[in-house]
Design a protein around this motif. Structure first.
Motif, PDB file in Angstrom:
ATOM      1  N   VAL A   1       0.845  -1.207   0.000  1.00  0.00           N
ATOM      2  CA  VAL A   1       0.000   0.000   0.000  1.00  0.00           C
ATOM      3  C   VAL A   1       0.871   1.244   0.000  1.00  0.00           C
ATOM      4  CG1 VAL A   1      -1.640   1.348   1.368  1.00  0.00           C
ATOM      5  CG2 VAL A   1      -1.982  -1.105   1.073  1.00  0.00           C
ATOM      6  N   GLU A   2       1.895   1.243   0.836  1.00  0.00           N
ATOM      7  CA  GLU A   2       2.779   2.408   0.934  1.00  0.00           C
ATOM      8  C   GLU A   2       3.512   2.627  -0.383  1.00  0.00           C
ATOM      9  OE1 GLU A   2       4.738   5.633   2.944  1.00  0.00           O
ATOM     10  OE2 GLU A   2       2.917   4.461   3.346  1.00  0.00           O
TER      11      GLU A   2
ATOM     12  N   SER B   1       2.522   1.662  -3.370  1.00  0.00           N
ATOM     13  CA  SER B   1       1.546   2.100  -4.369  1.00  0.00           C
ATOM     14  C   SER B   1       1.266   3.582  -4.231  1.00  0.00           C
ATOM     15  CB  SER B   1       0.240   1.309  -4.209  1.00  0.00           C
ATOM     16  OG  SER B   1       0.475  -0.072  -4.403  1.00  0.00           O
ATOM     17  N   ARG B   2       1.277   4.078  -3.019  1.00  0.00           N
ATOM     18  CA  ARG B   2       0.918   5.464  -2.769  1.00  0.00           C
ATOM     19  C   ARG B   2       2.022   6.419  -3.174  1.00  0.00           C
ATOM     20  NH1 ARG B   2       1.367   9.032   1.355  1.00  0.00           N
ATOM     21  NH2 ARG B   2       2.436   7.519   2.670  1.00  0.00           N
ATOM     22  N   ILE B   3       3.295   6.092  -2.805  1.00  0.00           N
ATOM     23  CA  ILE B   3       4.370   7.056  -3.048  1.00  0.00           C
ATOM     24  C   ILE B   3       5.380   6.563  -4.068  1.00  0.00           C
ATOM     25  CG2 ILE B   3       4.132   8.039  -0.757  1.00  0.00           C
ATOM     26  CD1 ILE B   3       6.574   6.465   0.112  1.00  0.00           C
TER      27      ILE B   3
ATOM     28  N   THR C   1       9.011   2.081  -1.113  1.00  0.00           N
ATOM     29  CA  THR C   1       9.180   2.090   0.341  1.00  0.00           C
ATOM     30  C   THR C   1      10.480   1.353   0.671  1.00  0.00           C
ATOM     31  OG1 THR C   1       8.162   1.548   2.467  1.00  0.00           O
ATOM     32  CG2 THR C   1       7.890  -0.043   0.713  1.00  0.00           C
TER      33      THR C   1
END
Length: 590
Positions: A33-34, A36-38, A41
């Motif tokens: 999720v992290e 995908s967002r930025i 990671t």
């Protein structure tokens, strides 16, 4: 890295690398999720190899999208950082242990940055100076101003020397706390950083040693008072002893030629001589400890001096039933020394040989000359020494045998005097012993003048045998004989023995009605002797009286428990003793 082959791992879910607790916590989903967002990671975490082993990784997760920006998948890059993590853990553990040790020892730590005069202290440093704990940097003057004025210049000079010469700073000094208490500190530091060959940082520690300083001073004061007391005691004892000795000499001239009277006078003279030797030992050790003995050195023949000491010791060896074997060279051994003190050195060693051997014990004395050294050796077949006793035998007031059987007397200063006299003559003394019951050897080495020598002749002293229904059992022959003579004059039939074993045999043979039994005897003490007599069919009806120098309540309890009827404390008043025997005899007749 993870232990899988490509064939084994392709097509498998990526969760296979995650720890169970990581999966349970949702680590995988959170990473995706992290990312995908930025877009990516990065984290340090643990993963699992094929064999189940855990290891640390630095892992970067990057999102993969198509040209339209649609999510296509993820890529992960893992780097094994297990070794770095282990090193970090070890360093953290060491830092924790060091911090705990410093705190437990109440030790102040400091770092001094020289170019800026910035000083950093731990909490304990503030507490030792009586200051409120602060954070941040201090100036060196804050510490220096708390040093006692009498010590300040010395400490500043030592710190400057540490900086200039790169030598450790290790000093003891006083500080004046904020509450005006004066405390002793021990400080240690050294240069810990340099730039272009110039010291820029000192680091060190400081801790409170006030209690140790107080204890050391108390010990010094106690030693000083002890020396003063020994000197005073020895001097004060000389006055009454002079009267006693003079009186005995007068009696020797005026007493009729009665054999028993002369025998008693002889024994009194011997005991007076023994008392004089004890006082001389006290005086000598006190004078030596205070450095008040000046040797009157001159050229002496050590062979003659040793022979004089042997002749002086012969009566003691004969009276105590010891054998002394002497081996001396036939030519001179010359040295610079004090003849009186050298004779005393040899005499003390010979007396020690008597004290720590049993009846019929043997002592061998030899003297030889080797490589400009006189080697004097005194060997015995006595009680021997443990390794611990050998380490302390020359210390003041140390006696080898502290048991009840130590009946030979002495203050435990004779060997101390020997050691110090040997050292004052530029020599040394050593002791060797295979162990308890295997005898001891004392070796004195003294520097000599460079003259020829020849070994050796052997001389043996003459031996004498100490003679042996009231039975007196006492290992002190003089005390035993005087009591026997007194009771014989009172009309009793008296026999005497000088050991517990001999006393039991004599009691069985003689069947006495009264036994006067000493307590502190070697081999078999009075308590055990009494118990063994009471166990015999003939021993129940005997009047058993303990004669002892032990007079405390617990001592009387012990004699009663051992089976004694009476407990009398030495020196015994003889009239009450004979009255006690009469009363018991009269009661027995009734």
């Amino acid at each position: 890295m993870k232990g899988f082959s490509a064939a084994e791992i392709l097509g498998q879910p990526i969760a296979i690398f995650y720890t169970p607790e990581g999966l349970a916590a949702g680590d995988l989903e959170q990473e995706l999720v992290e990312a995908s967002r930025i877009g990516h990671t990065e984290k340090e975490t643990q993963r699992i190899r094929k064999n189940g082993e855990r290891f640390w990784v630095n892992e970067i997760t990057v999102v993969i999208r198509d040209e339209q920006g649609h999510l296509q998948g993820f890529t992960k890059i893992s780097r094994d950082i297990t070794l770095r993590k282990q090193e970090e853990a070890a360093r953290l553990q060491l830092e924790t242990r060091t911090r705990l040790a410093v705190e437990a020892a109440e030790m102040a730590t400091w770092e001094w940055h020289l170019p800026t005069d910035r000083v950093y202290w731990n909490e304990q440093h503030f507490l030792l100076l009586g200051l409120e704990v602060q954070t941040g940097e201090q100036k060196s003057g804050l510490f220096l101003n708390h040093i006692h004025p009498d010590d300040r210049n010395r400490i500043i000079a030592q710190l400057n020397q540490t900086i200039e010469q790169r030598v450790p700073y290790d000093e003891q000094f006083r500080i004046i706390r904020e509450d005006e208490q004066v405390r002793w500190m021990s400080g240690y530091g050294k240069v810990t950083a340099e730039e272009d060959g110039i010291p820029v940082q000192l680091s060190g520690v400081m801790f409170d040693i006030t209690d140790r300083k107080v204890a050391e001073e108390a010990l010094r004061e106690a030693a000083r008072r002890k020396d003063e007391f020994l000197a005073m005691l020895a001097h004060e004892l000389r006055n009454p002893m002079a009267t006693i000795r003079n009186g005995l000499q007068v009696l020797s001239l005026t007493t009729p030629t009665d054999a028993k009277a002369q025998s008693i006078l002889g024994m009194m003279n011997r005991q007076t001589d023994h008392l004089v030797r004890l006082v001389d030992d006290l005086l000598d050790v006190s004078r030596i400890s205070q450095g008040k003995i000046d040797l009157r050195k001159e050229r002496v023949n050590l062979v003659e001096l040793v022979q004089q000491a042997v002749e002086a010791a012969n009566p003691l060896y004969q009276s105590r039933q010891r054998r002394l074997y002497v081996s001396l060279p036939v030519t001179e051994i010359l040295m610079e020394g004090d003849d009186t003190r050298l004779i005393q050195l040899v005499t003390n060693l010979l007396t020690n040989g008597v004290r720590y051997t049993v009846d019929e014990g043997q002592v061998w004395l030899s003297l030889e000359h080797k490589e400009q050294q006189a080697i004097l050796q005194v060997r015995d077949n006595g009680i021997g020494l443990t390794q611990e006793q050998q380490a302390s035998i020359f210390d003041l007031f140390v006696q080898v045998d502290h048991s009840l059987a130590r009946s030979q007397g002495g203050l435990g200063v004779g060997l101390t005097v020997v050691k110090r006299l040997a050292e004052m003559h530029g020599g040394r003394i050593e002791v060797q012993s295979p162990g308890l019951g295997q005898g001891s050897t004392f070796t004195v080495c003294l520097p000599t003048l460079d003259l020829p020598h020849v070994n050796e002749i052997v001389t043996d002293p003459e031996e004498t045998v100490t003679p042996f229904r009231i039975l007196v059992v006492d290992d002190n022959p003089d005390a035993c004989l005087t009591l026997r003579i007194y009771l014989e004059l009172k009309g009793y039939e008296v026999y005497s023995e000088n050991s517990g074993y001999a006393g039991i045999k004599a009691a069985e043979r003689l069947n006495p009605e009264v036994i006067l039994l000493d307590i502190g005897m070697p081999g078999l003490d009075g308590y055990e002797t009494c118990r063994r007599i009471r166990q015999q069919p003939w021993g129940d009806s005997i009047l058993l009286i303990a004669l002892t120098g032990y007079g405390q309540y617990q001592d009387k309890q012990r004699t009663q428990e051992a089976g004694f009827d009476q407990h009398l404390i030495k020196p015994v008043k003889l009239e009450p003793l004979t009255q006690l025997i009469k009363d018991w005899m009269n009661q027995k007749k009734k």
